[in-house]
Write an enzyme that holds these catalytic residues in place. Structure first.
Site, PDB file in Angstrom:
ATOM      1  N   GLU A 133       0.897  -1.320   0.057  1.00  0.00           N
ATOM      2  CA  GLU A 133       0.020   0.026  -0.032  1.00  0.00           C
ATOM      3  C   GLU A 133       0.913   1.299  -0.153  1.00  0.00           C
ATOM      4  O   GLU A 133       1.862   1.326   0.723  1.00  0.00           O
ATOM      5  CB  GLU A 133      -0.774   0.004   1.168  1.00  0.00           C
ATOM      6  CG  GLU A 133      -1.915   1.023   1.262  1.00  0.00           C
ATOM      7  CD  GLU A 133      -3.037   1.107   2.472  1.00  0.00           C
ATOM      8  OE1 GLU A 133      -3.533   1.954   2.929  1.00  0.00           O
ATOM      9  OE2 GLU A 133      -3.050  -0.101   3.011  1.00  0.00           O
ATOM     10  N   GLU A 137      -3.355  10.324   2.996  1.00  0.00           N
ATOM     11  CA  GLU A 137      -4.559  10.347   3.944  1.00  0.00           C
ATOM     12  C   GLU A 137      -4.492  11.512   4.672  1.00  0.00           C
ATOM     13  O   GLU A 137      -3.744  12.019   5.238  1.00  0.00           O
ATOM     14  CB  GLU A 137      -4.442   9.145   4.722  1.00  0.00           C
ATOM     15  CG  GLU A 137      -4.656   7.818   4.254  1.00  0.00           C
ATOM     16  CD  GLU A 137      -4.362   6.752   5.425  1.00  0.00           C
ATOM     17  OE1 GLU A 137      -5.725   6.002   5.565  1.00  0.00           O
ATOM     18  OE2 GLU A 137      -3.329   6.299   6.025  1.00  0.00           O
TER      19      GLU A 137
END
Length: 262
Positions: A133, A137
């Protein structure tokens, strides 16, 4: 995110996506693309709908929260009840997986305590692959903050925090993923350069989402439903395969004064 919280979150994601999301296809040649979001291309994008990623998520993914308006993708979080959730929220994910290259989007990001707006790539248990990943964010536990991160099967504690202005402006967010390096950019400015070490190495799907929590309060704070509605606006999103130069004019690879070869 703290390691134990992240692992709990990812386990829930894996279960939910295994049950409801389509299987992805393997990475292939000539996968570069530019999406201006004049429409939602169903061959490229899958809209998550009808589930949440676990008890940590206080909203339910629903296709009603995904829209195209004036050439922009709108991902919203609202106080409209869906099934057993008082809040509904939004996520889209690519059907295909993409490898090394440049991932970027022009977005207007909302900030609220207990809410996560994001652009990230992910592969893992739902696709029967090791966890890989890379993240942008956007959270606001105390103040607007960008958390960049990457995850590999043996380590999820690679986050870096950067204070952000909450001025309602569109900005270009990009990361360049190479075998031995990941670089994150905002409007062509390098904000993080991760060199060497063990990095993600598996082709991944691209995600955009907006969601809320009542439980991950140490990381994000607790979401107040009175702060809804919230909307993440995406003007465009593009991916340029590694080794391809300046595939579309908005790309960081085409930006004057940005030397991505350094």
């Amino acid at each position: 995110m703290k390691s134990y919280r992240r692992q709990a979150f990812l386990s829930a994601v894996a279960l939910a996506v295994c049950l409801a999301a389509p299987s992805a296809v393997a990475a292939q040649e000539d996968t570069s693309f530019f999406d201006p979001f004049d429409r939602i291309d169903s061959d490229r994008w899958f809209i998550s709908s009808g589930w949440a990623n676990g008890d940590h998520q206080s909203c339910l993914w629903h296709r009603d929260r995904v829209a195209i308006e004036d050439g922009k993708l709108l991902l919203s979080l609202t106080a409209d009840a869906k099934e057993d959730h008082d809040l509904s929220c939004s996520e889209i994910q690519t059907r295909a997986r993409f490898g090394y290259g440049t991932y970027e989007a022009r977005m207007k990001v909302p900030y609220a305590r207990g809410m996560n707006a994001n652009l990230f790539t992910f592969i893992g248990a739902p696709q029967e692959r090791p966890h890989n990943e890379i993240d942008f964010e956007f959270i606001a536990p105390q103040e607007p903050t960008l958390q960049t991160n990457f995850h590999i099967p043996t380590n999820s504690k690679n986050e870096d925090l950067l204070p952000m202005p909450d001025d309602g402006a569109f900005r270009n967010f990009a990361f360049i993923w190479e075998p031995d390096r990941i670089r994150w950019y905002i409007d062509g400015e390098l904000i993080r350069d991760q060199r060497g070490g063990v990095l993600p190495d598996d082709p991944k799907k691209i995600y955009l989402s907006l969601w809320s929590t009542e439980t991950l309060v140490e990381w994000m704070g607790r979401f107040d439903p009175a702060s809804a509605p919230q909307t993440l606006e995406v003007d465009w999103l593009g991916y340029t395969e590694l080794g391809t130069d300046c595939a579309f004019e908005q790309s960081v690879l085409c930006r004057d004064g940005v030397d991505v070869a350094q």
